[in-house]
Scaffold this active site. Sequence first.
Site: not given
Length: 689
Positions: A125, A63
């Site tokens: 992440e 992302a």
Amino acid sequence: MTILAASALTGGIAIITLDNPPVNALSAPLRASLLRELQQALADSAVEAVVILCAGRTFIAGADITEFGKAPQPPSFAELFALIEQAPKPVIAAIHGTALGGGFELALACHYRVAAETAKVGLPEVHLGLLPGAGGTQRVPRLVGAEAALDIITSGRQIRAKEALSLGLIDTLVPDGNLRESAIAFARDVVARGSARPRARDHEVWTVVDRKRPVIFSDFAAKNARRFKGFAAPDAIIAAVQAAVDLPFEEGLARETALFEHLVATPQSAAQRHVFFAEREAARVPDVSADTEILDIRSVGVIGAGTMGGGITMNFLNAGIPVTLVEMTQEAIDRGVAVIRRNYEATVRKGRMSAEQVEQRMGLISPGLDLATLADADLVIEAVYESLDVKREIFGKLDRIAKPGAILASNTSFLDLNRIAEATSRPEWVIGLHFFSPANVMRLLEVVRGAATAKPVVATAMRLAKRIGKVPVLSGVCDGFIANRLLAPRGAQAEAMMLEGTPIDAIDRALVEYGFAMGHFQMMDLVGLDVIGRDSTERTVMGELVACGRLGQKRGAGYYDYDDTRRPSESGITSELIRDVAATRGIRPDATSGDEALLARLLYPVVNEGAKILEEGIALRASDVDIAAILGYNWPVYRGGPLFWANQIGLGRIVAEMRELEGRYGEAFCPTDLLVRLADKGRGFGETA
Ligand code: 3HC
């Protein structure tokens, strides 16, 4: 104009190429553009299968991290991935470089994954205080099982294509440089075989110890308690993977989304995202332009084969750069080389290096006793003991020996680099490279710019740091540079509070609770009180401890007593000494209690010192101060460093509390001008108006 996603059709295979430099982050415009291209391809009756690949150096790196904390922009990952997964035609991800985070999750939503041999995949992440929020926690366990998924997602490690293949995360490996053609051929083959569209979501989640499912998760958390301590993301990851086992796919996804949304709004994740960008920003030096000449460093000389010199040498050997290592005596050089070998052999025993690699690296060292052997080195790093006279003498000699255009660096940790540079006729070639111990492990490298250091020398040092796996932070010349200056005030307050009668274990506990690996006094005991040996005209507790042989952990006694397992306990002798020293120095009992009060006392002076470092122009930017604290002295990464933490508390509140503390404890708490100015304007460090 940047091309975001474009399609081409070759013999029934639509190829969608994503092009969003530098790392193809899956930003909202890229998602929108990919959605459009996909819809068109799926609607086009001439298309039989779709290949998604990326232009540039890598597949999607995740992302777009800059979008977190802002209002979400459509289309969502979920919408995009649902379109891919439910597509009536096979969709194939063609991976090169690194497919990370949301990028790898996109690949997991595809029906097939084709990867170049040197590609890597992973879900990093966790390093941003997050969990994979686009299906990663639900699809990975369905492909590799719950145990492997827990390992992959909580470690955030990058998995080489070969391992990813054997785990079942990708379907096939193809030669580098041939990805596009191979992926098209793969797609044709899928079409020829009937266009099956396997979906990760349809797999059963399997577990190694199937019958004891819930135990896997609690066991995993317990086994890794130390590693996860203080971090919120690992627990959330465990809960999400457990949801993959316990719940149907869609419900698991919803659980993952809820956990992600919670994490992304936490100060921890904000801090870790700050650190991600701060590490990259640190390498930029505003007045050194991107096209400044970078010198080619092909060989390095290191003077001094002690602990620092040896560690410094290993960095270059690891990067494949030959090192000429010089010492004063045969015995010292033999010992230095033997220690390097022993360190590598320990790595072999841990299974992280092969015996052959050890020989390769050792083969890059040329040990010797003569400075003249450094005549050809592109960079020479002096790592002898901290004496200005000795260093000046060495630099004087180096000046006569080193070839023109060689960079002459000192590893001094506090001496005046300009005085060292003046000992040469070429101060513009002199720079400080301050490594932290153990130098082959610690990632911080303070690059100290002298008054005369030339721009190409600065630019080369910053670039070289990255090549040897370090994060460079530029520092001006001052006593202690950045990281050491930050550590000092915390120690001074810990010792002051000790003399006022605050129990040392309460002080240490407050630091550990905050997130430091150990407290101040535990650290002193670990390093060794004789090694720290401060010069002081006053009676100190440390001086008394050394005098009675309590040198720290290595003697089983220092500030604390230690049992055979090195567990510390309170020492009656130390308590007595503290009372005694405090009495002779006329310090009245005035214990501080409560973690908040202890932390204000210990850490506000660090914030203040950081502000002074900025004010004096020693550090370029606030985030560099944070990086120096995190990578140099293990400031907890999830606090974002001292200045980021101060911003989160609010500088107005810090200044007000410091003024109160100043009234009681004196000038260590006098807020510096910059701090007061920012607080008055309602701003934080590093924040523009
Ligand atoms: N978003 C925004 N910017 C990013 C980015 C990302 N995901 N990844 C890298 N960048 C930027 C960097 O800030 C840097 O910018 P700069 O040049 O202005 O400083 C530039 O891209 C190049 O990055 P690096 O200097 O790190 O380049 P390297 O070649 O050394 O490394 C990399 C490349 C391995 C891809 C590394 O950049 C990296 O690890 N990126 C982050 C990967 C990541 O954490 N992905 C997960 C994101 S969170 C997510 O996906 C959530 C999802 O589950 C919903």
